[in-house]
Design a protein around this motif. Structure first.
Motif, mmCIF file in Angstrom:
data_model
loop_
_atom_site.group_PDB
_atom_site.id
_atom_site.type_symbol
_atom_site.label_atom_id
_atom_site.label_comp_id
_atom_site.label_asym_id
_atom_site.label_seq_id
_atom_site.Cartn_x
_atom_site.Cartn_y
_atom_site.Cartn_z
ATOM 1 N N GLY A 240 -74.384 -11.045 -85.786
ATOM 2 C CA GLY A 240 -73.477 -12.241 -85.651
ATOM 3 C C GLY A 240 -72.794 -12.395 -86.934
ATOM 4 N N SER B 49 -79.351 -11.171 -83.441
ATOM 5 C CA SER B 49 -78.717 -12.151 -83.396
ATOM 6 C C SER B 49 -78.088 -12.500 -84.887
ATOM 7 C CB SER B 49 -79.357 -13.378 -82.976
ATOM 8 O OG SER B 49 -78.424 -14.562 -83.600
ATOM 9 N N GLN C 216 -74.097 -16.260 -95.048
ATOM 10 C CA GLN C 216 -74.078 -14.900 -93.930
ATOM 11 C C GLN C 216 -74.037 -13.867 -94.996
ATOM 12 O OE1 GLN C 216 -73.097 -15.352 -90.469
ATOM 13 N NE2 GLN C 216 -74.200 -17.222 -91.043
ATOM 14 N N THR D 86 -72.653 -15.492 -82.139
ATOM 15 C CA THR D 86 -71.347 -16.504 -82.557
ATOM 16 C C THR D 86 -71.620 -17.692 -81.776
ATOM 17 O OG1 THR D 86 -69.681 -15.382 -81.389
ATOM 18 C CG2 THR D 86 -70.226 -14.600 -83.813
ATOM 19 N N THR D 87 -71.956 -17.726 -80.625
ATOM 20 C CA THR D 87 -71.856 -19.029 -79.766
ATOM 21 C C THR D 87 -72.864 -20.048 -80.229
ATOM 22 O OG1 THR D 87 -73.869 -18.077 -78.274
ATOM 23 C CG2 THR D 87 -71.278 -17.540 -77.855
ATOM 24 N N PRO E 293 -75.335 -21.010 -84.187
ATOM 25 C CA PRO E 293 -75.339 -20.530 -85.543
ATOM 26 C C PRO E 293 -76.765 -19.786 -85.785
ATOM 27 C CG PRO E 293 -75.857 -22.945 -85.329
ATOM 28 C CD PRO E 293 -75.242 -22.533 -83.874
ATOM 29 N N GLY F 246 -72.700 -9.227 -81.374
ATOM 30 C CA GLY F 246 -72.014 -10.119 -82.223
ATOM 31 C C GLY F 246 -71.425 -11.453 -81.525
ATOM 32 N N PRO F 247 -70.656 -11.089 -80.644
ATOM 33 C CA PRO F 247 -70.180 -12.250 -79.763
ATOM 34 C C PRO F 247 -71.048 -13.473 -79.135
ATOM 35 C CG PRO F 247 -68.883 -10.418 -79.468
ATOM 36 C CD PRO F 247 -70.129 -9.956 -79.995
ATOM 37 N N TYR G 146 -70.127 -9.570 -87.236
ATOM 38 C CA TYR G 146 -69.021 -9.971 -86.169
ATOM 39 C C TYR G 146 -68.116 -10.951 -86.620
ATOM 40 C CZ TYR G 146 -66.603 -10.703 -82.011
ATOM 41 O OH TYR G 146 -65.509 -11.081 -81.197
ATOM 42 N N ARG G 147 -68.594 -11.857 -87.317
ATOM 43 C CA ARG G 147 -67.970 -13.219 -87.876
ATOM 44 C C ARG G 147 -66.859 -12.647 -89.050
ATOM 45 N NH1 ARG G 147 -73.079 -15.774 -87.132
ATOM 46 N NH2 ARG G 147 -72.973 -17.341 -85.726
#
Length: 343
Positions: free
Chosen positions: A101, A97, A264, A319-320, A322, A315-316, A104-105
């Motif tokens: 994540g 995660s 991040q 991102t759902t 934090p 990644g997606p 991906y962000r």
């Protein structure tokens, strides 16, 4: 003799009076699970022991007793405040995660960096290959000839593979760290990218101009796909941190915006340590391996595609929500502490 609430108390009698509570506090602190009554008891005993420790520190001549009770109180405090326990679950959350994540962000940034860097590098290769005089101006005619004859290929076998891998790992991690750390200033990141693009462009242009383009791409591609992607991610995340300062999102101050981007960036920095370790192993062991070029390129490309799939699949999902940044806390214990404080 010690004093508590204005009364003279014998040390042995004091220990005899409260020793049972201290032992009970140790027992409760060491249990994995507590019911509601035990939680309340733990809080009360901790508060008493902390007060008694303060008395002993100020009055007791026995450092061994003070040290023993200090350890009991510290362990109880750690239990109340949610002391983090080593757990593979934390590593799993980061790998499944946190890291994908964070990468991906920032994908618009590092994809933009990758596109610009690739176009610039191929332009420089084309330009240097078509204008041999420029190669001489950059590195000299003799150096160019040595590079083509053996210098470029020998670079990958100059040291033993394990030593070479460690050198590559530390070097690439340092480049990425500079990109992440200097991102808020933007210009240093662009300069680092330019340096690397120029090095690839001149080296590749010289090799192509001498008809050794197959050697150049055959050696740089297996590890370069993953290694350069790591550099692109570091540079993109660093530039995003700089942009967070220049144009913070609505509702955030510049400091808050940079802090959020910086958190991040830390996740990315930790993850890239592993990525560069893998790319170093590829460059030290697979790139110079005595096997046909297609096999080496296929191995490097497979690992690179696996990394991209890892980011694009996990990644997606990450991102759902934090990524977790706080230390896990035993909320039942915290609530009990609050109730005791109110009482």
């Amino acid at each position: 003799m010690i004093r508590e609430r204005g009364w003279a108390v014998d040390l042995d009698a004091y220990v005899a009076e409260h020793g049972g509570e201290w032992r009970r506090l140790e027992v409760l602190t060491g249990r994995r699970r507590l019911d509601a009554d035990e939680i309340d008891e733990l809080v009360v005993l901790y508060q008493r022991a902390a007060t008694q420790l303060s008395v002993l520190r100020s009055r007791s001549p026995d450092p061994a007793l003070v040290g023993q009770l200090s350890q009991v109180v510290l362990r109880a405090r750690a239990r109340l405040t949610g002391r983090p326990r080593p757990s593979w679950a934390v590593v799993g959350r980061f790998l499944l995660s946190g890291f994908p994540g964070a990468v991906y962000r920032a994908w618009p940034w590092w994809c933009g960096v990758a596109t610009g860097f690739t176009l610039l590098s191929f332009f420089l290769i084309w330009f240097v290959a078509g204008n041999p005089d420029t190669a001489a101006a950059f590195i000299g005619e003799q150096a160019a000839a040595e590079l083509v004859d053996s210098g470029f290929a020998d670079y990958y076998t100059e040291y033993s593979a394990p030593t070479f891998a460690v050198q590559l790992w530390t070097h690439n991690a340092w480049v990425a760290a500079r990109c992440l750390a200097a991102g808020v200033l933007i210009i240093p990141v662009l300069y680092l990218l330019w340096e690397n693009a120029l090095n690839i462009g001149v080296t590749g242009g010289v090799m192509v101009s001498y008809g050794r383009g197959d050697v150049f791409f055959g050696l740089i591609t297996p590890h370069g796909l993953l290694e350069l992607t790591g550099v692109f991610v570091a540079a993109g995340v660093g530039l995003r941190t700089g942009w967070a300062w220049i144009s913070p999102p609505a509702g955030l101050t510049r400091g808050q915006s940079v802090a959020r981007a910086g958190r991040q960036a830390i996740l990315v920095a930790v993850g890239l340590v592993g990525l560069f370790a893998v790319s170093a192993v590829i460059e030290a062991f697979i790139t110079p391996a005595p096997v046909p070029i297609p096999f080496r390129v296929a191995a490097g490309a497979a690992i690179w595609l696996a990394f991209l799939a890892y980011v694009l699949i996990l990644g997606p999902r990450a991102t759902t929500t934090p990524p977790p940044t706080a230390t896990p806390v035993d909320h039942e214990v915290v609530n009990a502490t609050r109730r005791a404080g109110e009482q």
